[in-house]
Design a protein around this motif. Structure first.
Motif, short mmCIF file in Angstrom:
data_model
loop_
_atom_site.label_atom_id
_atom_site.label_comp_id
_atom_site.label_asym_id
_atom_site.label_seq_id
_atom_site.Cartn_x
_atom_site.Cartn_y
_atom_site.Cartn_z
N LYS A 1 0.90 -1.16 0.00
CA LYS A 1 0.00 0.00 0.00
C LYS A 1 0.93 1.20 0.00
CE LYS A 1 -3.86 2.39 0.59
NZ LYS A 1 -4.86 2.54 -0.49
N VAL A 2 1.06 1.86 -1.17
CA VAL A 2 2.14 2.83 -1.31
C VAL A 2 1.85 4.09 -0.50
CG1 VAL A 2 2.62 1.96 -3.62
CG2 VAL A 2 1.21 4.00 -3.37
N PRO A 3 2.90 4.74 0.02
CA PRO A 3 2.71 6.00 0.77
C PRO A 3 2.46 7.16 -0.20
CG PRO A 3 5.04 5.47 0.58
CD PRO A 3 4.31 4.30 0.00
N THR A 4 2.02 8.26 0.32
CA THR A 4 1.77 9.43 -0.53
C THR A 4 3.06 10.00 -1.11
OG1 THR A 4 1.82 10.82 1.46
CG2 THR A 4 -0.35 10.09 0.67
N THR A 5 4.20 9.59 -0.54
CA THR A 5 5.50 10.05 -1.04
C THR A 5 6.01 9.20 -2.20
OG1 THR A 5 6.57 8.70 0.66
CG2 THR A 5 6.20 11.04 1.16
N TRP A 6 5.24 8.18 -2.58
CA TRP A 6 5.64 7.28 -3.68
C TRP A 6 5.74 8.09 -4.97
CZ3 TRP A 6 2.64 4.92 -7.86
CH2 TRP A 6 3.26 3.81 -8.44
N ASN A 7 6.96 8.30 -5.44
CA ASN A 7 7.14 9.17 -6.61
C ASN A 7 8.54 8.96 -7.19
OD1 ASN A 7 8.27 11.97 -7.68
ND2 ASN A 7 6.05 11.94 -8.04
N GLU A 8 8.62 8.92 -8.49
CA GLU A 8 9.91 8.87 -9.19
C GLU A 8 9.67 9.46 -10.58
OE1 GLU A 8 13.87 8.27 -8.99
OE2 GLU A 8 12.64 7.19 -7.52
N ASP A 9 10.68 10.16 -11.11
CA ASP A 9 10.48 10.85 -12.38
C ASP A 9 11.62 10.57 -13.35
OD1 ASP A 9 8.99 12.68 -14.04
OD2 ASP A 9 10.62 14.11 -13.72
N GLN A 10 11.23 10.17 -14.56
CA GLN A 10 12.17 10.04 -15.68
C GLN A 10 13.39 9.19 -15.35
OE1 GLN A 10 9.91 11.29 -18.13
NE2 GLN A 10 11.74 12.08 -19.10
N TYR A 11 13.18 7.91 -15.14
CA TYR A 11 14.29 7.01 -14.87
C TYR A 11 14.15 5.75 -15.72
CZ TYR A 11 11.31 3.91 -12.14
OH TYR A 11 10.33 3.03 -11.76
N THR A 12 15.21 4.98 -15.82
CA THR A 12 15.17 3.71 -16.54
C THR A 12 15.73 2.61 -15.64
OG1 THR A 12 17.37 4.02 -17.52
CG2 THR A 12 15.48 4.83 -18.79
N THR A 13 15.37 1.37 -15.97
CA THR A 13 15.87 0.22 -15.22
C THR A 13 16.37 -0.83 -16.20
OG1 THR A 13 13.79 -1.02 -15.22
CG2 THR A 13 14.09 0.61 -13.47
N ASP A 14 17.16 -1.77 -15.68
CA ASP A 14 17.60 -2.89 -16.51
C ASP A 14 16.79 -4.14 -16.18
OD1 ASP A 14 18.59 -3.45 -14.04
OD2 ASP A 14 20.69 -3.67 -14.66
N PHE A 15 15.63 -3.96 -15.55
CA PHE A 15 14.73 -5.07 -15.26
C PHE A 15 13.30 -4.65 -15.62
CE2 PHE A 15 15.60 -2.70 -11.35
CZ PHE A 15 14.33 -2.25 -11.00
N ASN A 16 12.42 -5.64 -15.76
CA ASN A 16 11.00 -5.40 -16.03
C ASN A 16 10.24 -5.34 -14.71
OD1 ASN A 16 11.35 -5.93 -19.01
ND2 ASN A 16 11.84 -7.96 -18.22
N LYS A 17 9.07 -4.67 -14.74
CA LYS A 17 8.24 -4.59 -13.55
C LYS A 17 6.78 -4.92 -13.90
CE LYS A 17 9.35 -0.30 -12.50
NZ LYS A 17 9.49 0.97 -11.75
N PHE A 18 6.14 -5.69 -13.03
CA PHE A 18 4.70 -5.87 -13.10
C PHE A 18 4.07 -5.11 -11.92
CE2 PHE A 18 4.66 -10.08 -15.56
CZ PHE A 18 4.04 -9.51 -16.67
N TYR A 19 3.02 -4.33 -12.20
CA TYR A 19 2.18 -3.73 -11.17
C TYR A 19 0.77 -4.30 -11.36
CZ TYR A 19 5.61 0.07 -10.33
OH TYR A 19 6.73 0.81 -10.01
N TYR A 20 0.25 -4.97 -10.35
CA TYR A 20 -1.12 -5.48 -10.41
C TYR A 20 -1.94 -4.70 -9.39
CZ TYR A 20 -4.87 -8.95 -10.80
OH TYR A 20 -6.07 -9.61 -11.03
N ILE A 21 -2.80 -3.80 -9.88
CA ILE A 21 -3.48 -2.82 -9.04
C ILE A 21 -4.70 -3.43 -8.36
CG2 ILE A 21 -4.52 -0.52 -8.98
CD1 ILE A 21 -1.55 -0.58 -9.86
N MET A 22 -4.74 -3.32 -7.03
CA MET A 22 -5.86 -3.83 -6.25
C MET A 22 -6.82 -2.71 -5.81
SD MET A 22 -5.64 -7.19 -5.89
CE MET A 22 -5.23 -7.13 -7.65
N GLU A 23 -6.27 -1.53 -5.55
CA GLU A 23 -7.10 -0.43 -5.05
C GLU A 23 -6.37 0.89 -5.26
OE1 GLU A 23 -7.30 0.12 -0.78
OE2 GLU A 23 -5.77 -1.43 -0.50
N GLY A 24 -7.10 1.99 -5.06
CA GLY A 24 -6.50 3.31 -5.05
C GLY A 24 -6.31 3.91 -6.43
#
Length: 279
Positions: A27-50
């Motif tokens: 359950k992410v905090p209100t400070t959850w934030n990142e801008d203009q970045y890249t990674t060398d891995f893939n990410k899955f986000y499976y949204i439950m709420e919010g």
């Protein structure tokens, strides 16, 4: 029936090597934030709420509960909150390599898929549980569960495109497999096939196995036996005639046939005829 290119593509994608670095529910905090970045891995986000946003390259999205998002490696990403009602999400970081390429460099997919009734909730819980477990069997389960999640994401996605031109070897292997199919009765050598691909024989063997999962000799023998199985069912050719048509000595052919199928050629033919009668 699959085309030769479809068979090659399927074999190629089946060789994907997975490695998952983290899996969790947050359950992410209100400070959850990142801008203009890249990674060398893939990410899955499976949204439950919010609510919140994610940005992949130049497109901004506002994920809804029940949606599965893929943020591929090397893409330019941003994310953040838009209210106090923040995301509750299952998520994982993983790599999916085929040789030197990432799976999602070879496949162009949508950023998200809409799933039915939170159908992957249990799968993500199993993924997290097994990723946190030290049992040997859990490592196998992590891979199988992640593969299933990827498969569901692909099945629910429209407009999947395969960017095989990213891998110059793909078209060469397509030519090689077509050549093998047209010359199953010939005495094909690794050196001859490597010459067609314009590869050094040792490098050719490595690339061939990467694409098919077999050495050139293993692949050719398996394709010959597949052809023999077809001829045993649809033709009246003798076993000896079939082995000759495939450029194989009868003794070696019979031994290889039983090794790969569990039956002698004659037993296979008799079993196939009985099955057809029962049908």
């Amino acid at each position: 029936m699959k085309t030769q290119k479809g068979r090659l593509l399927g074999k190629y994608l089946a060789n994907v090597q997975l490695d998952i670095s983290i899996a969790a529910y947050t359950k992410v905090p209100t400070t959850w934030n990142e801008d203009q970045y890249t990674t060398d891995f893939n990410k899955f986000y499976y949204i439950m709420e919010g609510e919140g946003f994610v940005k992949v390259n130049d497109e901004t999205y506002y994920p809804k509960p029940g949606e599965l998002y893929l943020l591929p490696s090397s893409s330019v990403q941003s994310y953040g909150t838009i209210s106090d009602n923040t995301f509750g999400k299952y998520w994982c970081h993983f790599t999916a390599k085929i040789g030197d390429f990432d799976l999602f460099q070879l496949m162009k997919t949508p950023v998200f898929s809409k799933l039915d009734d939170f159908e992957l909730k249990e799968k993500f819980e199993q993924l997290i549980s097994n990723w946190q477990c030290d049992k040997l069997s859990s490592h196998f389960r992590v891979h199988s569960i992640l593969l299933e999640i990827i498969a569901v994401f692909i099945e629910r996605s429209d407009h999947i495109q395969f960017k095989v031109d990213t891998s110059p070897s793909f078209n060469k292997m397509d030519i090689i497999l077509t050549y093998i199919e047209e010359h199953l009765d010939g005495n094909l050598s690794v050196e001859d096939l490597a010459l067609i691909a314009n590869f050094h024989p040792n490098y050719f063997i490595s690339v061939f196995k990467q694409f098919t999962g077999y050495s050139p000799i293993q692949y050719m023998n398996r394709r010959r036996i597949e052809k023999a199985k077809e001829l045993l069912v649809i033709s009246e050719l003798t076993v000896s005639n079939i082995s000759e048509s495939l450029g194989m000595e009868i003794y070696y052919f019979s031994r290889l046939f039983k090794e790969l199928t569990g039956f002698s050629p004659t037993s296979y033919r008799n079993l196939a005829k009985k099955s057809q009668i029962n049908l």
